[in-house]
Design a protein around this motif. Sequence first.
Motif, PDB file in Angstrom:
ATOM      1  N   THR A   1     -15.936  -3.863  -3.082  1.00 38.99           N
ATOM      2  CA  THR A   1     -15.173  -3.411  -4.259  1.00 38.99           C
ATOM      3  C   THR A   1     -15.026  -4.485  -5.320  1.00 38.99           C
ATOM      4  O   THR A   1     -14.756  -4.166  -6.488  1.00 38.99           O
ATOM      5  CB  THR A   1     -13.758  -2.963  -3.849  1.00 38.99           C
ATOM      6  OG1 THR A   1     -13.078  -4.077  -3.225  1.00 38.99           O
ATOM      7  CG2 THR A   1     -13.806  -1.788  -2.882  1.00 38.99           C
TER       8      THR A   1
ATOM      9  N   ALA B   1       0.856  -1.187   0.000  1.00 33.06           N
ATOM     10  CA  ALA B   1       0.000   0.000   0.000  1.00 33.06           C
ATOM     11  C   ALA B   1       0.890   1.235   0.000  1.00 33.06           C
ATOM     12  O   ALA B   1       1.876   1.306   0.743  1.00 33.06           O
ATOM     13  CB  ALA B   1      -0.911   0.002   1.218  1.00 33.06           C
TER      14      ALA B   1
ATOM     15  N   GLU C   1     -12.888   2.416  -5.339  1.00 29.79           N
ATOM     16  CA  GLU C   1     -12.442   3.160  -4.167  1.00 29.79           C
ATOM     17  C   GLU C   1     -13.414   2.978  -3.009  1.00 29.79           C
ATOM     18  O   GLU C   1     -14.624   2.834  -3.201  1.00 29.79           O
ATOM     19  CB  GLU C   1     -12.330   4.661  -4.491  1.00 29.79           C
ATOM     20  CG  GLU C   1     -11.242   4.973  -5.505  1.00 29.79           C
ATOM     21  CD  GLU C   1     -11.230   6.420  -5.962  1.00 29.79           C
ATOM     22  OE1 GLU C   1     -10.297   6.784  -6.703  1.00 29.79           O
ATOM     23  OE2 GLU C   1     -12.150   7.187  -5.603  1.00 29.79           O
TER      24      GLU C   1
ATOM     25  N   LEU D   1      -9.903   2.938 -10.684  1.00 34.08           N
ATOM     26  CA  LEU D   1      -9.879   1.825  -9.738  1.00 34.08           C
ATOM     27  C   LEU D   1     -11.058   1.964  -8.785  1.00 34.08           C
ATOM     28  O   LEU D   1     -11.501   3.082  -8.493  1.00 34.08           O
ATOM     29  CB  LEU D   1      -8.581   1.831  -8.913  1.00 34.08           C
ATOM     30  CG  LEU D   1      -7.276   1.422  -9.587  1.00 34.08           C
ATOM     31  CD1 LEU D   1      -6.110   1.634  -8.624  1.00 34.08           C
ATOM     32  CD2 LEU D   1      -7.331  -0.026 -10.041  1.00 34.08           C
TER      33      LEU D   1
ATOM     34  N   ASN E   1      -7.014  12.407   0.706  1.00 31.03           N
ATOM     35  CA  ASN E   1      -5.780  11.645   0.546  1.00 31.03           C
ATOM     36  C   ASN E   1      -6.068  10.265  -0.038  1.00 31.03           C
ATOM     37  O   ASN E   1      -6.957   9.563   0.435  1.00 31.03           O
ATOM     38  CB  ASN E   1      -5.066  11.497   1.893  1.00 31.03           C
ATOM     39  CG  ASN E   1      -4.487  12.810   2.385  1.00 31.03           C
ATOM     40  OD1 ASN E   1      -3.947  13.583   1.601  1.00 31.03           O
ATOM     41  ND2 ASN E   1      -4.608  13.071   3.671  1.00 31.03           N
ATOM     42  N   PHE E   2      -5.281   9.905  -1.058  1.00 32.95           N
ATOM     43  CA  PHE E   2      -5.487   8.644  -1.770  1.00 32.95           C
ATOM     44  C   PHE E   2      -4.326   7.692  -1.496  1.00 32.95           C
ATOM     45  O   PHE E   2      -3.153   8.068  -1.572  1.00 32.95           O
ATOM     46  CB  PHE E   2      -5.573   8.895  -3.280  1.00 32.95           C
ATOM     47  CG  PHE E   2      -6.836   9.585  -3.711  1.00 32.95           C
ATOM     48  CD1 PHE E   2      -7.916   8.854  -4.191  1.00 32.95           C
ATOM     49  CD2 PHE E   2      -6.954  10.961  -3.620  1.00 32.95           C
ATOM     50  CE1 PHE E   2      -9.089   9.485  -4.579  1.00 32.95           C
ATOM     51  CE2 PHE E   2      -8.120  11.603  -4.008  1.00 32.95           C
ATOM     52  CZ  PHE E   2      -9.188  10.858  -4.490  1.00 32.95           C
ATOM     53  N   PHE E   3      -4.682   6.434  -1.203  1.00 33.11           N
ATOM     54  CA  PHE E   3      -3.697   5.376  -0.999  1.00 33.11           C
ATOM     55  C   PHE E   3      -4.018   4.234  -1.964  1.00 33.11           C
ATOM     56  O   PHE E   3      -5.172   3.827  -2.090  1.00 33.11           O
ATOM     57  CB  PHE E   3      -3.741   4.865   0.443  1.00 33.11           C
ATOM     58  CG  PHE E   3      -3.564   5.940   1.466  1.00 33.11           C
ATOM     59  CD1 PHE E   3      -2.294   6.349   1.855  1.00 33.11           C
ATOM     60  CD2 PHE E   3      -4.658   6.576   2.031  1.00 33.11           C
ATOM     61  CE1 PHE E   3      -2.122   7.362   2.792  1.00 33.11           C
ATOM     62  CE2 PHE E   3      -4.510   7.589   2.968  1.00 33.11           C
ATOM     63  CZ  PHE E   3      -3.233   7.991   3.349  1.00 33.11           C
ATOM     64  N   ASP E   4      -3.001   3.746  -2.632  1.00 31.20           N
ATOM     65  CA  ASP E   4      -3.169   2.668  -3.615  1.00 31.20           C
ATOM     66  C   ASP E   4      -2.833   1.331  -2.970  1.00 31.20           C
ATOM     67  O   ASP E   4      -1.779   1.180  -2.336  1.00 31.20           O
ATOM     68  CB  ASP E   4      -2.247   2.909  -4.814  1.00 31.20           C
ATOM     69  CG  ASP E   4      -2.360   1.811  -5.849  1.00 31.20           C
ATOM     70  OD1 ASP E   4      -3.121   1.983  -6.810  1.00 31.20           O
ATOM     71  OD2 ASP E   4      -1.676   0.769  -5.697  1.00 31.20           O
TER      72      ASP E   4
ATOM     73  N   VAL F   1      -9.389   5.961   0.501  1.00 34.20           N
ATOM     74  CA  VAL F   1      -9.468   7.417   0.430  1.00 34.20           C
ATOM     75  C   VAL F   1      -9.789   7.974   1.815  1.00 34.20           C
ATOM     76  O   VAL F   1     -10.789   7.592   2.430  1.00 34.20           O
ATOM     77  CB  VAL F   1     -10.546   7.857  -0.587  1.00 34.20           C
ATOM     78  CG1 VAL F   1     -10.537   9.378  -0.737  1.00 34.20           C
ATOM     79  CG2 VAL F   1     -10.319   7.173  -1.931  1.00 34.20           C
TER      80      VAL F   1
ATOM     81  N   ARG G   1      -8.304   1.784  -4.278  1.00 32.18           N
ATOM     82  CA  ARG G   1      -7.767   2.917  -3.536  1.00 32.18           C
ATOM     83  C   ARG G   1      -8.545   3.087  -2.234  1.00 32.18           C
ATOM     84  O   ARG G   1      -9.760   2.925  -2.197  1.00 32.18           O
ATOM     85  CB  ARG G   1      -7.847   4.223  -4.339  1.00 32.18           C
ATOM     86  CG  ARG G   1      -6.935   4.266  -5.558  1.00 32.18           C
ATOM     87  CD  ARG G   1      -6.851   5.682  -6.100  1.00 32.18           C
ATOM     88  NE  ARG G   1      -6.170   5.726  -7.377  1.00 32.18           N
ATOM     89  CZ  ARG G   1      -6.792   5.768  -8.550  1.00 32.18           C
ATOM     90  NH1 ARG G   1      -8.118   5.803  -8.594  1.00 32.18           N
ATOM     91  NH2 ARG G   1      -6.117   5.804  -9.664  1.00 32.18           N
TER      92      ARG G   1
ATOM     93  N   VAL H   1      -0.585   7.932  -2.613  1.00 33.03           N
ATOM     94  CA  VAL H   1      -0.595   8.418  -3.996  1.00 33.03           C
ATOM     95  C   VAL H   1      -0.494   9.931  -4.042  1.00 33.03           C
ATOM     96  O   VAL H   1       0.418  10.505  -4.627  1.00 33.03           O
ATOM     97  CB  VAL H   1      -1.869   7.957  -4.737  1.00 33.03           C
ATOM     98  CG1 VAL H   1      -1.880   8.501  -6.173  1.00 33.03           C
ATOM     99  CG2 VAL H   1      -1.956   6.440  -4.747  1.00 33.03           C
TER     100      VAL H   1
END
Length: 215
Positions: A209, A20, A39, A37, A77-80, A88, A86, A23
């Motif tokens: 998801t 993780a 989210e 993607l 804030n976005f995390f992959d 968020v 993602r 982004v």
Amino acid sequence: MTDFTDEEIEAARVLFSRPATFVMGCAKIEQLPDPDLPEVAFAGRSNVGKSSLINGLVGMHKLARASNEPGRTREVNFFDLDGRMRLVDLPGYGWAKASRTTVKKFQDLGRDYLRGRVTLKRVYLLIDSRHGLKAVDTEALDALDKAAVSYQIVLTKADKLKAGEAEAVAAATLKAISKRPAAFPEVAVTSAEKGGGLPELRAAIARATGADPYA
């Protein structure tokens, strides 16, 4: 409560054990990454434990920055999660020390994201289990209902309560949201510190998801 199979729990564990990464943080709606993607987003009032929960889900201590300063998260804030989805982190609300103009700016950013994000599968609205739903949460619930985004209440810091108290808060919370049109009809009970409820929450996110940990 939803019953997850052992296979679903294990698949979700594998999914959230993948790398993780942070982004980007967006202060304007125009800065959001392409909606390519699925989210899930995390919302809640300041100091409810959003950063700790996100870190707990992915098994990392410092992916999302936790702070004792209310209102530190003032961007989206976005995390992959390894290119599969993602996570968020939405701006917190209920700040005591921020100006009204500043609060409105970041709340509007959160609302714009909620209304226009086609890949948003579910919002997880975090509520401190020690306090339950407060008046300040009503505005967030109203905004989610208006945006017609499916959301689930997640009680945090359940380890701070005595046995049975968290279940009572969960039942009262479920009753309070029972007539809200966009509310998912279950309440998750979690402890980021002790790990309680996190396997089931991972499975719930994986199911929402459709992310495949083995692809």
